[in-house]
Design an enzyme around this catalytic site. Structure first.
Site, short mmCIF file in Angstrom:
data_model
loop_
_atom_site.label_atom_id
_atom_site.label_comp_id
_atom_site.label_asym_id
_atom_site.label_seq_id
_atom_site.Cartn_x
_atom_site.Cartn_y
_atom_site.Cartn_z
N LYS A 30 -7.01 9.27 13.99
CA LYS A 30 -6.36 10.11 12.98
C LYS A 30 -6.35 11.59 13.38
CE LYS A 30 -5.02 6.82 10.26
NZ LYS A 30 -3.58 6.50 10.16
N THR A 49 -5.87 1.71 -2.64
CA THR A 49 -5.04 0.64 -2.05
C THR A 49 -5.96 -0.49 -1.60
OG1 THR A 49 -5.24 1.41 0.23
CG2 THR A 49 -3.41 2.32 -1.03
N ASN A 106 3.52 5.21 9.33
CA ASN A 106 2.49 4.95 8.31
C ASN A 106 1.53 3.83 8.70
OD1 ASN A 106 1.35 4.60 5.48
ND2 ASN A 106 2.42 2.66 5.78
N GLY A 116 0.82 -1.22 0.00
CA GLY A 116 0.00 0.00 0.00
C GLY A 116 0.84 1.26 0.00
N ASP A 131 7.23 -4.03 9.32
CA ASP A 131 5.84 -4.51 9.23
C ASP A 131 5.65 -5.66 10.20
OD1 ASP A 131 3.12 -4.93 8.27
OD2 ASP A 131 3.76 -3.84 6.47
N TYR A 148 -11.49 5.31 14.09
CA TYR A 148 -10.48 5.74 13.10
C TYR A 148 -10.36 7.27 13.10
CZ TYR A 148 -8.03 5.61 8.56
OH TYR A 148 -7.11 5.72 7.55
P1 NAD Z 1 -2.68 -1.10 4.13
O1 NAD Z 1 -3.60 -1.87 5.00
O2 NAD Z 1 -2.52 -1.51 2.72
O3 NAD Z 1 -1.23 -1.04 4.81
C1 NAD Z 1 -1.04 -0.79 6.19
C2 NAD Z 1 0.21 -1.50 6.63
O4 NAD Z 1 0.37 -1.27 8.04
C3 NAD Z 1 0.14 -3.01 6.42
O5 NAD Z 1 1.29 -3.47 5.78
C4 NAD Z 1 0.00 -3.55 7.82
O6 NAD Z 1 0.53 -4.85 8.01
C5 NAD Z 1 0.77 -2.51 8.62
N1 NAD Z 1 0.40 -2.58 10.04
C6 NAD Z 1 -0.85 -2.63 10.55
N2 NAD Z 1 -0.80 -2.82 11.88
C7 NAD Z 1 0.51 -2.88 12.22
C8 NAD Z 1 1.20 -3.07 13.45
N3 NAD Z 1 0.55 -3.23 14.60
N4 NAD Z 1 2.54 -3.10 13.42
C9 NAD Z 1 3.22 -2.96 12.27
N5 NAD Z 1 2.62 -2.78 11.07
C10 NAD Z 1 1.28 -2.74 11.04
O7 NAD Z 1 -3.17 0.42 4.25
P2 NAD Z 1 -2.79 1.71 3.38
O8 NAD Z 1 -3.97 2.10 2.60
O9 NAD Z 1 -1.48 1.56 2.72
O10 NAD Z 1 -2.69 2.77 4.57
C11 NAD Z 1 -1.46 3.25 5.08
C12 NAD Z 1 -1.77 4.40 6.05
O11 NAD Z 1 -2.51 5.41 5.39
C13 NAD Z 1 -2.63 3.95 7.24
O12 NAD Z 1 -2.22 4.66 8.39
C14 NAD Z 1 -4.01 4.40 6.83
O13 NAD Z 1 -4.85 4.60 7.92
C15 NAD Z 1 -3.71 5.69 6.09
N6 NAD Z 1 -4.75 6.12 5.15
C16 NAD Z 1 -5.04 5.39 4.03
C17 NAD Z 1 -6.03 5.85 3.17
C18 NAD Z 1 -6.40 5.12 1.89
O14 NAD Z 1 -7.31 5.58 1.19
N7 NAD Z 1 -5.75 4.03 1.54
C19 NAD Z 1 -6.70 7.03 3.45
C20 NAD Z 1 -6.37 7.74 4.60
C21 NAD Z 1 -5.38 7.29 5.43
#
Ligand code: NAD
Length: 449
Positions: free
Chosen positions: A359, A390, A290, A220, A240, A355
């Site tokens: 955030k 993603t 992240n 992601g 991770d 969430y």
């Molecule tokens: P994703 O689920 O694809 O990736 C998140 C990653 O964080 C994963 O690899 C997961 O294993 C890791 N993770 C989760 N819990 C963990 C822990 N306890 N220890 C270590 N690693 C951990 O999500 P994404 O879409 O890539 O999101 C990344 C960030 O962006 C997140 O903080 C998410 O909240 C934020 N975000 C995403 C979006 C979106 O539209 N995709 C929008 C707003 C915010």
């Protein structure tokens, strides 16, 4: 994830239907590829009389290899329109800005850039100047909604006293396709302790010699950040959960990086991470918190264990890890701590109380910490992504997913690279005047606008 509606809207039959039914027509956004010039075209620059920047604005753009002119030619299109509004001292003076932009609007190219530079209102020098400077926000946000249809973006940069000379990295980001999904944003340059504002030896590798820790790096947004910071010259330490160790190791092997397979909420995580950074690199320059999860439920159905998990991953663990790295003196001068918030943390979202709380907590974290570490030459900022394509968004019900995509000035979701480019801009040594900022990468989503 693929946006099938956008692909359809760009084939001949789809185009006909979209046009005749008045449906949203998501523009194809230009994105930057390595080797491209930062700006493919000319930038038109204007200024209100008595501005702070004067000719230095042209010099800054020139130093970044961006072609800029001060006089508009009727027959020409411009890739960017930049106006120095720092000289505006009352609301009557806002007309100088309107007089610059109105005739130039028809000459703004597709995926064009509209940028206003103002003074931080609380440093504007008088009550009337503060009011006029604050008015710039409404101007820029409205312009973003007007020009989003052709893939163009509008943003405002406020400069504080002493940070006028630190605009380079921000203008490079905002004028280039690296900011494809950033619109309607207000960026504040305030810190005057410009630790290494001029320290970029090779513009193609601005992060050469820097070490970047990225949590949640195996996929992601985190994977895109790892690739992008590596592209810019940084050594990557990716973290991770142990369950994703193989994916993480594969990516780190590709990027010549180091893996940490650790759950960030584990009690020993701060110590484990600190030790790994010490062993691999003796310290760290860029920390991107992240990792994040959603466990969405209406409040009436919320389980406390899920509530705690969402809050602790997004904002509890980042605090503990950062505190440990600071205590051990591992974040070097010129360092960057970057949090990932969300537009849900700004506006709130139905079914996302945990969430949204987590955030919003990230915003609290960066705003508080930024003040405490400014003396050490460390900046702390957050990116608040909107709808980004993603795995996380695959689980959304289709109605909510489509609304998330279309209800923005650019009427589409962003790509992971859009968030990653914003992280690279914060991380750039030239961005040392930016701290305590929360910038949305959301295509000017209507949520929380
Ligand atoms: P994703 O689920 O694809 O990736 C998140 C990653 O964080 C994963 O690899 C997961 O294993 C890791 N993770 C989760 N819990 C963990 C822990 N306890 N220890 C270590 N690693 C951990 O999500 P994404 O879409 O890539 O999101 C990344 C960030 O962006 C997140 O903080 C998410 O909240 C934020 N975000 C995403 C979006 C979106 O539209 N995709 C929008 C707003 C915010």
């Amino acid at each position: 994830m693929t946006d099938h509606y956008q692909s359809l809207a760009h084939n001949p039959i789809g185009q006909f239907v979209v046009k005749n039914l008045g449906l949203p027509n998501p523009p194809v956004l230009e994105r930057w590829t390595e080797g491209d010039p930062l700006v493919k075209g000319t930038v038109l620059v204007g200024a209100a009389p008595g501005g702070l920047l004067g000719t230095s604005l042209h010099a800054t753009l020139k130093a970044s290899g961006i072609e800029a002119v001060g006089v508009r030619a009727d027959s020409k299109t411009y890739k960017g329109l930049v106006f120095d509004a720092t000289g505006i001292t009352d609301t009557a003076g806002l007309a100088t800005m309107q007089q610059f932009f109105t005739p130039a609007m028809r000459s703004l190219a597709r995926s064009g850039r509209f940028i206003v530079i103002g003074r931080l209102p609380d440093q504007a020098g008088s009550e009337t100047a503060a009011i006029a400077q604050r008015a710039l926000e409404g101007f820029v946000r409205s312009a973003g909604k007007e020009i989003g249809g052709n893939g163009s973006t509008a943003n405002l940069v406020y400069v504080g006293e002493g940070s006028e000379g630190a605009l380079g990295s921000t203008l490079e980001f905002l004028l280039s396709p690296k900011s494809a999904f950033v619109s309607g944003q207000v960026i504040r340059l305030g810190l005057t302790d410009l630790v290494d504002a001029d320290a970029v030896a090779d513009p193609a590798k601005p992060l050469a010699g820097k070490v970047a820790l990225i949590t949640g790096a195996s996929r992601g947004l985190g994977a895109a950040m790892a690739r992008t910071l590596h592209r810019d010259g940084a050594s990557i330490v990716g973290l991770d959960v142990p369950a994703l160790k193989d994916d993480l190791d594969a990516l780190m092997a590709e990027l010549d990086g180091t893996s940490i397979a650790e759950d960030i909420t584990a009690e020993d995580a701060p110590a484990v991470i600190a030790q790994a950074l010490k062993d691999a690199h003796g310290g760290v320059d860029i920390v991107v918190h992240n990792a994040g999860i959603t466990r969405d439920k209406r409040l009436k159905n919320m389980k406390t264990e899920n509530w705690n998990l969402v809050i602790d991953i997004s904002v509890g663990a980042p605090q503990r890890i950062t505190a440990e790295l600071l205590d051990q003196g591992l974040i070097r001068r010129g360092g960057r701590v970057i949090g990932i918030s969300s537009i849900a943390g700004i506006a709130g979202n139905n079914g996302q109380t945990s969430y949204g709380t987590a955030k919003a907590g990230v915003i609290g974290f960066v705003q508080d910490l930024s003040k405490r570490v400014a003396k050490d030459g460390i900046t702390v900022n957050a990116i608040a992504p909107g709808f980004i394509e993603t795995d996380m968004v695959k689980t959304m019900p289709i109605g909510i997913r489509e609304a998330g995509r279309r209800l923005s000035s650019l009427s589409q979701g962003g790509q992971p690279i859009d968030v990653a480019e914003a992280i690279a801009w914060y991380a750039n040594p030239g961005s040392s005047a930016i701290s305590g900022n929360v910038v949305r990468v959301c295509g000017q989503a209507l949520i929380g606008a």
